[in-house]
Scaffold this motif. Structure first.
Motif, PDB file in Angstrom:
ATOM      1  N   LYS A  30       0.679  -1.057  -0.170  1.00  9.14           N
ATOM      2  CA  LYS A  30      -0.084  -0.068   0.234  1.00  9.14           C
ATOM      3  C   LYS A  30       0.814   1.063   0.422  1.00  9.14           C
ATOM      4  N   ARG A  31       0.296   2.117  -0.473  1.00 11.86           N
ATOM      5  CA  ARG A  31       1.315   3.632  -0.969  1.00 11.86           C
ATOM      6  C   ARG A  31      -0.004   4.308  -1.724  1.00 11.86           C
ATOM      7  N   HIS A  32       1.155   5.725  -1.413  1.00 12.03           N
ATOM      8  CA  HIS A  32       0.136   6.347  -1.883  1.00 12.03           C
ATOM      9  C   HIS A  32       0.501   6.616  -3.358  1.00 12.03           C
ATOM     10  N   PRO A  33      -0.800   7.338  -4.325  1.00 10.71           N
ATOM     11  CA  PRO A  33      -0.644   7.345  -5.857  1.00 10.71           C
ATOM     12  C   PRO A  33       0.846   7.919  -5.986  1.00 10.71           C
ATOM     13  N   GLN A  34       1.282   6.943  -7.266  1.00  8.60           N
ATOM     14  CA  GLN A  34       2.819   7.894  -7.764  1.00  8.60           C
ATOM     15  C   GLN A  34       2.435   8.720  -9.420  1.00  8.60           C
ATOM     16  N   VAL A  35       3.113   9.857  -9.987  1.00  9.52           N
ATOM     17  CA  VAL A  35       2.803  10.091 -10.866  1.00  9.52           C
ATOM     18  C   VAL A  35       3.730  10.103 -12.292  1.00  9.52           C
ATOM     19  N   TRP A  36       2.933   9.741 -12.881  1.00  8.91           N
ATOM     20  CA  TRP A  36       4.326   8.651 -14.154  1.00  8.91           C
ATOM     21  C   TRP A  36       3.843  10.493 -15.669  1.00  8.91           C
ATOM     22  N   ILE A  37       5.095  10.687 -16.006  1.00  6.33           N
ATOM     23  CA  ILE A  37       4.957  11.376 -17.291  1.00  6.33           C
ATOM     24  C   ILE A  37       4.723  10.169 -18.640  1.00  6.33           C
ATOM     25  N   GLN A  91       0.717   1.075 -10.117  1.00  5.29           N
ATOM     26  CA  GLN A  91      -0.032   0.289  -9.349  1.00  5.29           C
ATOM     27  C   GLN A  91      -1.575   1.932  -9.438  1.00  5.29           C
ATOM     28  N   THR A  92      -2.673   0.407  -9.174  1.00  2.00           N
ATOM     29  CA  THR A  92      -4.241   0.933  -9.724  1.00  2.00           C
ATOM     30  C   THR A  92      -3.684   1.730  -8.192  1.00  2.00           C
ATOM     31  N   GLY A  93      -4.351   3.369  -8.800  1.00  2.01           N
ATOM     32  CA  GLY A  93      -4.767   4.141  -8.442  1.00  2.01           C
ATOM     33  C   GLY A  93      -3.729   5.457  -8.839  1.00  2.01           C
ATOM     34  N   ASP A  94      -2.506   5.170  -9.398  1.00  2.00           N
ATOM     35  CA  ASP A  94      -1.975   5.984 -10.247  1.00  2.00           C
ATOM     36  C   ASP A  94      -2.048   7.031 -10.733  1.00  2.00           C
ATOM     37  N   ILE A  95      -1.502   7.777 -11.236  1.00  5.54           N
ATOM     38  CA  ILE A  95      -1.597   9.249 -12.501  1.00  5.54           C
ATOM     39  C   ILE A  95      -1.165   9.074 -12.836  1.00  5.54           C
ATOM     40  N   VAL A  96      -1.392   8.951 -14.111  1.00  7.52           N
ATOM     41  CA  VAL A  96      -0.491   9.274 -15.582  1.00  7.52           C
ATOM     42  C   VAL A  96      -0.954  10.781 -16.259  1.00  7.52           C
ATOM     43  N   VAL A  97       0.439  11.565 -16.803  1.00 11.37           N
ATOM     44  CA  VAL A  97       0.364  13.328 -17.194  1.00 11.37           C
ATOM     45  C   VAL A  97       0.229  12.341 -18.495  1.00 11.37           C
ATOM     46  N   MET A  98      -0.166  12.635 -20.123  1.00 12.46           N
ATOM     47  CA  MET A  98       0.146  12.216 -21.034  1.00 12.46           C
ATOM     48  C   MET A  98      -0.210  13.506 -22.099  1.00 12.46           C
ATOM     49  N   CYS A  99       1.252  13.637 -22.343  1.00 10.09           N
ATOM     50  CA  CYS A  99       2.364  14.395 -23.283  1.00 10.09           C
ATOM     51  C   CYS A  99       2.546  14.251 -24.419  1.00 10.09           C
ATOM     52  N   VAL A 100       2.960  14.959 -25.053  1.00  7.34           N
ATOM     53  CA  VAL A 100       4.109  15.530 -26.235  1.00  7.34           C
ATOM     54  C   VAL A 100       5.387  15.509 -25.593  1.00  7.34           C
ATOM     55  N   GLY A 101       6.215  14.678 -25.640  1.00  6.97           N
ATOM     56  CA  GLY A 101       6.989  14.557 -25.222  1.00  6.97           C
ATOM     57  C   GLY A 101       8.311  15.990 -25.714  1.00  6.97           C
ATOM     58  N   TYR A 102       9.769  16.448 -25.121  1.00  7.31           N
ATOM     59  CA  TYR A 102       9.881  17.657 -25.694  1.00  7.31           C
ATOM     60  C   TYR A 102      11.926  17.930 -25.436  1.00  7.31           C
ATOM     61  N   PRO A 103      12.123  17.850 -26.446  1.00 10.02           N
ATOM     62  CA  PRO A 103      13.912  18.384 -26.265  1.00 10.02           C
ATOM     63  C   PRO A 103      14.792  19.304 -24.956  1.00 10.02           C
ATOM     64  N   PRO A 104      15.481  19.370 -24.547  1.00 10.90           N
ATOM     65  CA  PRO A 104      16.144  20.209 -23.932  1.00 10.90           C
ATOM     66  C   PRO A 104      16.045  22.052 -24.141  1.00 10.90           C
ATOM     67  N   LEU A 113      -0.854  19.595 -24.332  1.00 10.86           N
ATOM     68  CA  LEU A 113      -0.656  17.672 -22.914  1.00 10.86           C
ATOM     69  C   LEU A 113      -2.104  17.415 -23.722  1.00 10.86           C
ATOM     70  N   TYR A 114      -1.997  16.178 -23.715  1.00  8.51           N
ATOM     71  CA  TYR A 114      -3.079  15.081 -24.230  1.00  8.51           C
ATOM     72  C   TYR A 114      -4.167  15.193 -23.337  1.00  8.51           C
ATOM     73  N   GLY A 115      -4.276  14.557 -21.588  1.00  9.72           N
ATOM     74  CA  GLY A 115      -4.624  14.945 -21.036  1.00  9.72           C
ATOM     75  C   GLY A 115      -3.883  13.692 -19.740  1.00  9.72           C
ATOM     76  N   PHE A 116      -5.116  13.150 -18.803  1.00 12.03           N
ATOM     77  CA  PHE A 116      -4.900  12.982 -17.733  1.00 12.03           C
ATOM     78  C   PHE A 116      -5.440  11.405 -17.825  1.00 12.03           C
ATOM     79  N   ALA A 117      -4.823  10.860 -17.270  1.00 10.35           N
ATOM     80  CA  ALA A 117      -5.745   9.046 -16.494  1.00 10.35           C
ATOM     81  C   ALA A 117      -5.393   8.132 -14.957  1.00 10.35           C
ATOM     82  N   ARG A 118      -5.903   8.010 -14.558  1.00  8.88           N
ATOM     83  CA  ARG A 118      -6.088   7.237 -14.007  1.00  8.88           C
ATOM     84  C   ARG A 118      -5.908   5.382 -13.850  1.00  8.88           C
ATOM     85  N   ILE A 119      -4.976   4.974 -12.583  1.00  7.51           N
ATOM     86  CA  ILE A 119      -4.757   3.970 -13.706  1.00  7.51           C
ATOM     87  C   ILE A 119      -5.839   3.030 -12.682  1.00  7.51           C
TER      88      ILE A 119
END
Length: 330
Positions: free
Chosen positions: A12-19, A87-100, A108-114
């Motif tokens: 059990k852990r707090h939700p994590q965020v992924w790009i 894990q279930t409950g994690d947050i996903v930020v979906m976007c187009v990648g960017y170089p330095p 930003l396309y949108g968000f998702a919850r697993i």
């Protein structure tokens, strides 16, 4: 290769965020955003890698099986983490990648919850490594400075993270200042609800307390909610129609607040949703007469005492048995 079956132990852990990038081969080249929405899933993949990571006991075996030369150098680790660390409950930020050296805004396309476990889709016509998710499209250009300040100078890999909820909340606050409508969606569906400890029981589930919400003009609800209290019991319009039909006495113990507490208790009652969330389709219209019943907070707490709620009849039997024992002892 080992023939042992890997059993994943989920802590059990707090939700994590992924790009997560929805594209392969560079920004907007072979874009899978529409596939994400169509299948209601988030996914990753490399065309040369079609091996299920759940067949292997550890990462070393998986990496050896797919061979490093296939895909990018980080492909094996990214796939393994996607299958085992998300894990279930994690947050996903979906976007187009960017170089330095990019200067324009990030799309930003949108968000998702697993909401589901990892699965290997062998017959997929696009990416093979997937997880079911609730997806909320945004389609908004976000200033690059916001992404860089919170998530990093560049975003070129398929997956970046994990990031903490604290960073996501900081990101949402920055977006809120520029795009209030976008932020409202993030706040209501993609931030963690952490009630005060006094509202929790020992088993970690919340008591179904009534929570005031804005007036709803429709009784349609999203069926699968990643919260610990039944959302249908909170709908103010459904609640009113249920009480108008059944009255404000508890349908289990017959307690009426107005009789016990006087005028201050008039109309006070909880409502309980009879159908299990697992039995509800993706889009569902709650019927206040068929699906809801008025119950007092005590009976409601007993109904939700376990993860698989007790039925109304089971709670009535509890009361009768306890009453008989009391009478025998008196």
């Amino acid at each position: 290769m080992s023939k042992s079956v890997r059993i994943s132990t989920v802590r059990k852990r707090h939700p994590q965020v992924w790009i997560l990038k929805t594209t392969e081969g560079g920004p907007r080249h072979v874009d899978h955003w529409n596939d994400f929405q169509k299948e209601k899933a988030v996914a990753i993949g490399w065309s040369a890698i079609k091996t299920d990571p759940t067949r292997f006991g550890n990462f070393a075996e998986f990496k050896l099986a797919i061979k490093p030369k296939k895909g990018s150098p980080n492909a094996s680790r990214t796939i393994w983490n996607f299958a085992n660390e998300w894990q279930t409950g994690d947050i996903v930020v979906m976007c187009v990648g960017y170089p330095p050296n990019q200067k324009k805004s990030v799309h930003l396309y949108g968000f998702a919850r697993i909401i589901g476990k990892f699965f290997f889709d062998q017959n997929s016509t696009w990416w093979h490594f997937k997880r079911k998710a609730e997806i909320r499209p945004v389609e908004q250009e976000i200033p690059l400075t916001i992404f860089r300040e919170i998530f990093g100078r560049s975003m070129l890999q398929t997956v970046h993270g994990p990031f903490s909820e604290k960073k996501f909340l900081k990101f949402s606050e920055q977006v809120r200042k520029l795009y209030p409508k976008v932020w409202r969606g993030m706040k209501t569906r993609y931030t963690t609800i952490r009630p005060a400890r006094k509202n929790r029981r020992d088993d970690g589930y919340l008591l179904p307390e009534e929570i005031e919400k804005e007036e709803s003009h429709s009784l349609y609800e999203g069926a699968k909610r990643l919260i610990e209290v039944n959302a249908y019991e909170r709908n103010p319009k459904a609640r009113r129609e249920c009480i108008a039909h059944y009255g404000s006495s508890c349908c289990i113990c017959k307690f009426i607040f107005a009789e016990g507490y006087g005028q201050v208790g008039a109309g006070l009652i909880h409502v309980h949703h009879l159908r299990r969330l697992s039995q509800i389709a993706e889009e569902y219209r709650v019927d206040p007469v068929r699906d809801l019943r008025p119950v007092c907070p005590n009976c409601h707490a007993i109904i939700h005492k376990r993860k698989n709620p007790y039925s109304l009849e089971e709670v009535r039997k509890f009361l009768k048995e306890a009453s008989r024992k009391t009478m025998r002892c008196s």
